[in-house]
Write a protein that holds these residues in place. Structure first.
Motif, PDB file in Angstrom:
ATOM      1  N   UNK A  44     -19.746 -84.943  13.100  1.00  0.00           N
ATOM      2  CA  UNK A  44     -18.502 -85.689  13.253  1.00  0.00           C
ATOM      3  C   UNK A  44     -17.383 -85.047  12.450  1.00  0.00           C
ATOM      4  N   UNK A  45     -17.696 -84.629  11.231  1.00  0.00           N
ATOM      5  CA  UNK A  45     -16.687 -84.015  10.366  1.00  0.00           C
ATOM      6  C   UNK A  45     -16.080 -82.777  11.010  1.00  0.00           C
ATOM      7  N   UNK A  46     -16.927 -81.930  11.574  1.00  0.00           N
ATOM      8  CA  UNK A  46     -16.435 -80.693  12.179  1.00  0.00           C
ATOM      9  C   UNK A  46     -15.602 -80.963  13.419  1.00  0.00           C
ATOM     10  N   UNK A  47     -15.907 -82.009  14.142  1.00  0.00           N
ATOM     11  CA  UNK A  47     -15.080 -82.344  15.305  1.00  0.00           C
ATOM     12  C   UNK A  47     -13.737 -82.927  14.895  1.00  0.00           C
ATOM     13  N   UNK A  48     -13.751 -83.708  13.846  1.00  0.00           N
ATOM     14  CA  UNK A  48     -12.477 -84.195  13.310  1.00  0.00           C
ATOM     15  C   UNK A  48     -11.645 -83.035  12.768  1.00  0.00           C
ATOM     16  N   UNK A  49     -12.324 -82.100  12.124  1.00  0.00           N
ATOM     17  CA  UNK A  49     -11.635 -80.927  11.593  1.00  0.00           C
ATOM     18  C   UNK A  49     -11.029 -80.095  12.718  1.00  0.00           C
ATOM     19  N   UNK A  50     -11.792 -79.902  13.769  1.00  0.00           N
ATOM     20  CA  UNK A  50     -11.276 -79.145  14.918  1.00  0.00           C
ATOM     21  C   UNK A  50     -10.032 -79.810  15.488  1.00  0.00           C
ATOM     22  N   UNK A  51     -10.091 -81.109  15.664  1.00  0.00           N
ATOM     23  CA  UNK A  51      -8.957 -81.833  16.221  1.00  0.00           C
ATOM     24  C   UNK A  51      -7.743 -81.731  15.301  1.00  0.00           C
ATOM     25  N   UNK A  52      -7.989 -81.831  13.998  1.00  0.00           N
ATOM     26  CA  UNK A  52      -6.882 -81.748  13.041  1.00  0.00           C
ATOM     27  C   UNK A  52      -6.233 -80.380  13.061  1.00  0.00           C
ATOM     28  N   UNK A  53      -7.039 -79.327  13.106  1.00  0.00           N
ATOM     29  CA  UNK A  53      -6.502 -77.966  13.088  1.00  0.00           C
ATOM     30  C   UNK A  53      -5.721 -77.672  14.357  1.00  0.00           C
ATOM     31  N   UNK A  54      -6.246 -78.103  15.496  1.00  0.00           N
ATOM     32  CA  UNK A  54      -5.606 -77.782  16.769  1.00  0.00           C
ATOM     33  C   UNK A  54      -4.351 -78.605  17.009  1.00  0.00           C
ATOM     34  N   UNK A  55      -4.289 -79.773  16.392  1.00  0.00           N
ATOM     35  CA  UNK A  55      -3.165 -80.658  16.679  1.00  0.00           C
ATOM     36  C   UNK A  55      -2.289 -80.944  15.471  1.00  0.00           C
ATOM     37  N   UNK A  56      -2.896 -81.192  14.338  1.00  0.00           N
ATOM     38  CA  UNK A  56      -2.130 -81.593  13.165  1.00  0.00           C
ATOM     39  C   UNK A  56      -2.863 -81.191  11.898  1.00  0.00           C
ATOM     40  N   UNK A  57      -2.690 -79.936  11.420  1.00  0.00           N
ATOM     41  CA  UNK A  57      -3.419 -79.459  10.245  1.00  0.00           C
ATOM     42  C   UNK A  57      -3.248 -80.329   9.002  1.00  0.00           C
ATOM     43  N   UNK A  58      -2.092 -81.013   8.890  1.00  0.00           N
ATOM     44  CA  UNK A  58      -1.882 -81.821   7.697  1.00  0.00           C
ATOM     45  C   UNK A  58      -2.832 -83.016   7.620  1.00  0.00           C
ATOM     46  N   UNK A  59      -3.510 -83.345   8.727  1.00  0.00           N
ATOM     47  CA  UNK A  59      -4.443 -84.466   8.725  1.00  0.00           C
ATOM     48  C   UNK A  59      -5.765 -84.120   8.050  1.00  0.00           C
ATOM     49  N   UNK A  60      -6.044 -82.832   7.836  1.00  0.00           N
ATOM     50  CA  UNK A  60      -7.333 -82.435   7.269  1.00  0.00           C
ATOM     51  C   UNK A  60      -7.554 -83.047   5.887  1.00  0.00           C
ATOM     52  N   UNK A  61      -6.500 -83.033   5.058  1.00  0.00           N
ATOM     53  CA  UNK A  61      -6.634 -83.586   3.721  1.00  0.00           C
ATOM     54  C   UNK A  61      -6.993 -85.057   3.758  1.00  0.00           C
ATOM     55  N   UNK A  62      -6.370 -85.798   4.660  1.00  0.00           N
ATOM     56  CA  UNK A  62      -6.653 -87.230   4.786  1.00  0.00           C
ATOM     57  C   UNK A  62      -8.095 -87.467   5.195  1.00  0.00           C
ATOM     58  N   UNK A  63      -8.604 -86.655   6.111  1.00  0.00           N
ATOM     59  CA  UNK A  63      -9.988 -86.795   6.569  1.00  0.00           C
ATOM     60  C   UNK A  63     -10.951 -86.563   5.408  1.00  0.00           C
ATOM     61  N   UNK A  64     -10.746 -85.469   4.677  1.00  0.00           N
ATOM     62  CA  UNK A  64     -11.660 -85.127   3.585  1.00  0.00           C
ATOM     63  C   UNK A  64     -11.589 -86.134   2.446  1.00  0.00           C
ATOM     64  N   UNK A  65     -10.386 -86.630   2.184  1.00  0.00           N
ATOM     65  CA  UNK A  65     -10.240 -87.586   1.082  1.00  0.00           C
ATOM     66  C   UNK A  65     -10.900 -88.917   1.435  1.00  0.00           C
ATOM     67  N   UNK A  66     -10.676 -89.412   2.655  1.00  0.00           N
ATOM     68  CA  UNK A  66     -11.180 -90.726   3.024  1.00  0.00           C
ATOM     69  C   UNK A  66     -12.671 -90.724   3.312  1.00  0.00           C
ATOM     70  N   UNK A  67     -13.174 -89.643   3.902  1.00  0.00           N
ATOM     71  CA  UNK A  67     -14.592 -89.614   4.260  1.00  0.00           C
ATOM     72  C   UNK A  67     -15.484 -89.156   3.122  1.00  0.00           C
ATOM     73  N   UNK A  68     -15.008 -88.209   2.323  1.00  0.00           N
ATOM     74  CA  UNK A  68     -15.898 -87.588   1.336  1.00  0.00           C
ATOM     75  C   UNK A  68     -15.362 -87.616  -0.085  1.00  0.00           C
ATOM     76  N   UNK A  69     -14.216 -88.250  -0.290  1.00  0.00           N
ATOM     77  CA  UNK A  69     -13.692 -88.330  -1.640  1.00  0.00           C
ATOM     78  C   UNK A  69     -13.289 -86.988  -2.212  1.00  0.00           C
ATOM     79  N   UNK A  70     -12.832 -86.070  -1.369  1.00  0.00           N
ATOM     80  CA  UNK A  70     -12.404 -84.753  -1.850  1.00  0.00           C
ATOM     81  C   UNK A  70     -11.264 -84.912  -2.842  1.00  0.00           C
TER      82      UNK A  70
END
Length: 678
Positions: free
Chosen positions: A362-388
């Motif tokens: 799931x993480x890699x698919x969210x990452x793919x979507x973020x990179x292809x559409x909105x790279x700035x969303x990657x930080x939000x994904x990592x912070x909310x899902x994994x506490x980066x």
């Protein structure tokens, strides 16, 4: 037995400078002193109190001790250390120190310092010093002892008054590993420990590259060590025997901690010349540039190799989100950046690398979507899902900044959207199934005003669907840039029907400082441009050019009237035929041009402007892509157009006069494209 005082001839400022160094530098200097004494076993200890704070620092070694007979030179003469003359220690290894500054740096560790030493001749004695009386050392009388217990024990106490904090055990271990890596790796007899735990650089090294580089300053031995953990990015200046003599931080972008060791005889020459500092050495900047450039290549190659291994592991695990190879430059670079980001995340965010397989999927698919559409969303994904952490997310964004991804994806998406728009626009203005049911003012106009780039990159929407007085007011405000308001008197009855559909204002000045404006009248696709349309656009041009509120020397105008067809008489008798005036009507004004264009010509012009990027990015757009784009961007408008199109299709012309849904066929078609309200 009595003790004696040994006084050093040194200014207070000099002592203060040496004693105010970072504690970690003092510990490193004292460890070097132990190596210079021929020690093969050295133990550094941070002694903690009951509250977990460091109360003292101890360093013990099994070296040759501090020769009592030469103590006056060893401790009493700064800048002319005995080691400067001795060159090598008892093991034949080149000396590191030569200035005798280490004993004063020790004061950065504590207010009281002491060396208890046993020499190779069995003499035991003690050297004590206090920061308050730093120029004097108390030397005890030596006593004979078994020479087998030779070595030196150093202790620094009363550290609570030290202005700079003692480093943590982890930070100190990290520094000792990097500083003494060459000595520990090159001499298996040597052991260095911290609180009893061996410092083993080999276990901490992820990769090492050793290269001899020929330079204008002689041969350079460059070792680049990439560490498994830590944050250091540093360069060590080493002598020809690979002893680290000085170090500095390096500003080199890297996902991994590293140390660069530069060994050259030039360092020995600088030491031999008793130079005040290695960093004052001539040619140092050239040596630094050569070493850092080499390290950059090593780090890049290692990053690519490590990333490839991580990506292959993800593929083997079945969580990689792509199943087919990339096609075209945009896909190639996007895929490359996805791989780099995925490798970075899986190597630095433990919560991701250790997550269950379905979570990684799931993480890699969210990452793919973020990179292809909105790279700035990657930080939000990592912070909310994994506490980066913010630092981990910042590192990821820095990685993106070092790629062409953001610009390329933005360009690729822009080109893709524009190609889709042109495909869709071609359908609704030229195809039989759409052009007869599209309404000029309420639909085509609204679509075009959101895609003004089709008329040229420099234009943006100024005013739309306003009477001419509003158009003039708009252009006056652009010209005067906030100057005193000038009312424009417009005969509303005269201009009531003089309504250009779009007015596009230039976003830039021309080279001669004039402003360029574009006035476009869009005609319904089914309307052919005849004398009426020609007269209308000429009237627009005439009224604007004769208006006293516009400075003719500062303003240029380009007028267009656009539809699907141009009357043959207009085309043959009035429009220019050359490459520079094709489609242009003759005017008497030098600051005004009038063009008559078909939709086909407008679309072709736009395609021509994008031809290079389109081919470079290997992008294509089909009819369906175009209609889908318009439907997503203009859902309400396209829904109405599709409804009328479907209504027209439902009418079956079996024979003239048959009523369908209460309408005669021709009447139904007419009403489907009714524009009586325009």
């Amino acid at each position: 037995m009595s003790a004696r005082d040994l006084e050093v001839q040194l200014t207070d400022d000099h002592i203060r400078r040496l004693a105010s160094c970072r504690p970690v530098e003092a510990i490193v200097e004292l460890v070097w002193n132990a190596f210079d004494s021929g020690a093969t076993e050295i133990d550094v200890r941070l002694i903690e109190n009951g509250l977990g704070g460091v109360q003292s620092v101890e360093i013990t070694d099994n070296g040759d001790g501090i020769n009592y007979e030469s103590i006056d030179l060893t401790f009493g003469d700064l800048g002319r250390s005995l080691k400067a003359r001795q060159k090598t220690n008892s093991r034949g290894i080149p000396m590191h120190g030569c200035r005798g500054e280490g004993r004063f740096r020790a004061y950065s560790l504590g207010q009281r310092v002491q060396w208890e030493t046993v020499t190779i001749t069995g003499q035991r004695y003690t050297i004590r010093g206090e920061h308050a009386k730093a120029k004097k050392f108390e030397i005890s009388e030596p006593v004979l002892e078994d020479a087998l217990s030779k070595g030196t024990s150093f202790v620094a106490e009363n550290i609570f008054n030290v202005p700079i904090a003692i480093p943590s055990r982890e930070a100190l271990a990290d520094r000792l590993s990097s500083t003494f890596a060459h000595r520990l790796l090159g001499d298996p007899k040597v052991k260095l420990s911290l609180n009893g735990d061996a410092i083993d650089p080999q276990k901490l090294i992820a990769h090492k590259d050793t290269t001899v580089i020929q330079s204008p300053h002689g041969e350079i031995l460059t070792n680049v060590v990439i560490w498994k953990s830590g944050k250091k990015k540093e360069l060590y200046w080493c002598d020809a025997s690979e002893n680290a003599r000085d170090h500095e931080d390096v500003k080199l972008a890297s996902d991994f901690p590293f140390s660069i060791y530069v060994s050259t005889k030039a360092i020995d020459d600088a030491i031999e010349a008793n130079m005040l500092g290695i960093k004052d050495m001539a040619g140092l900047s050239d040596l630094r540039r050569i070493a850092v450039n080499h390290a950059r290549g090593v780090l890049s190659e290692y990053t690519d190799d490590r990333g490839s291994k991580i990506i292959e592991g993800l593929k083997d695990k079945g969580v990689y989100p792509y199943s087919i190879p990339p096609v075209g430059e945009v896909q190639l670079i996007t895929r490359g950046v996805f791989d780099a980001c995925a490798a970075k995340i899986f190597s630095s965010v433990k919560a991701v690398s250790s997550a269950p397989k379905d979570t990684q999927w799931l993480t890699l698919r969210l990452l793919r979507n973020a990179i292809e559409r909105s790279p700035e969303e990657m930080g939000k994904i990592l912070r909310e899902l994994f506490g980066a952490t913010d630092e981990q997310i910042s590192d990821l964004y820095k990685l993106l900044e070092r790629t062409t991804l953001s610009g390329l994806i933005s360009t690729g998406k822009l080109v893709g959207d524009r190609l889709d728009f042109l495909s869709g626009l071609r359908q609704i203005v030229l195809s039989d199934e759409y052009r007869k049911v599209v309404k000029e003012r309420s639909e085509l106009h609204k679509i075009i005003e959101k895609e003004c780039w089709v008329f040229g990159e420099g234009f943006s929407l100024g005013t739309s669907d306003e009477t001419l007085d509003s158009v003039l007011s708009y252009h006056r405000s652009i010209l005067h840039h906030g100057e005193d308001t000038i009312d424009i008197e417009v005969d509303s009855e005269r201009y009531a029907k003089t309504i250009p559909d779009l007015v596009l204002g230039s976003q830039y000045k021309l080279e001669d400082e004039r402003l360029l404006h574009l006035v476009v009248e869009l005609k319904r696709p089914s309307v052919s441009i005849s004398f009426d349309q020609k007269t209308q656009i000429e009237r627009y041009a005439s009224e604007v050019s004769s208006d006293a509120n516009f400075d003719k020397d500062r303003t240029s105008w380009v007028f267009y009237v656009i539809s699907s067809k141009i009357d043959k008489r207009i085309s043959d008798d009035y429009l220019g035929k050359g490459p520079s005036d094709k489609g242009q009507l003759p005017t008497s004004s030098s600051n005004m041009k009038i063009f008559v264009k078909t939709w086909g010509q407008l679309l072709q012009d736009a395609h021509t402007r994008m031809a290079f990027l389109k081919d470079k990015l290997d992008m294509r757009s089909t009819r369906d892509d175009g209609i889908e784009y318009l439907s997503k961007k203009f859902p309400a408008i396209m829904e109405k157009i599709e409804d009328r199109k479907d209504t027209a299709k439902q009418i079956v012309h079996k024979k003239s006069g048959i009523i369908m849904d209460g309408l005669m066929p021709n009447e139904a078609i007419k009403n489907a494209g009714d524009r009586s309200h325009i």
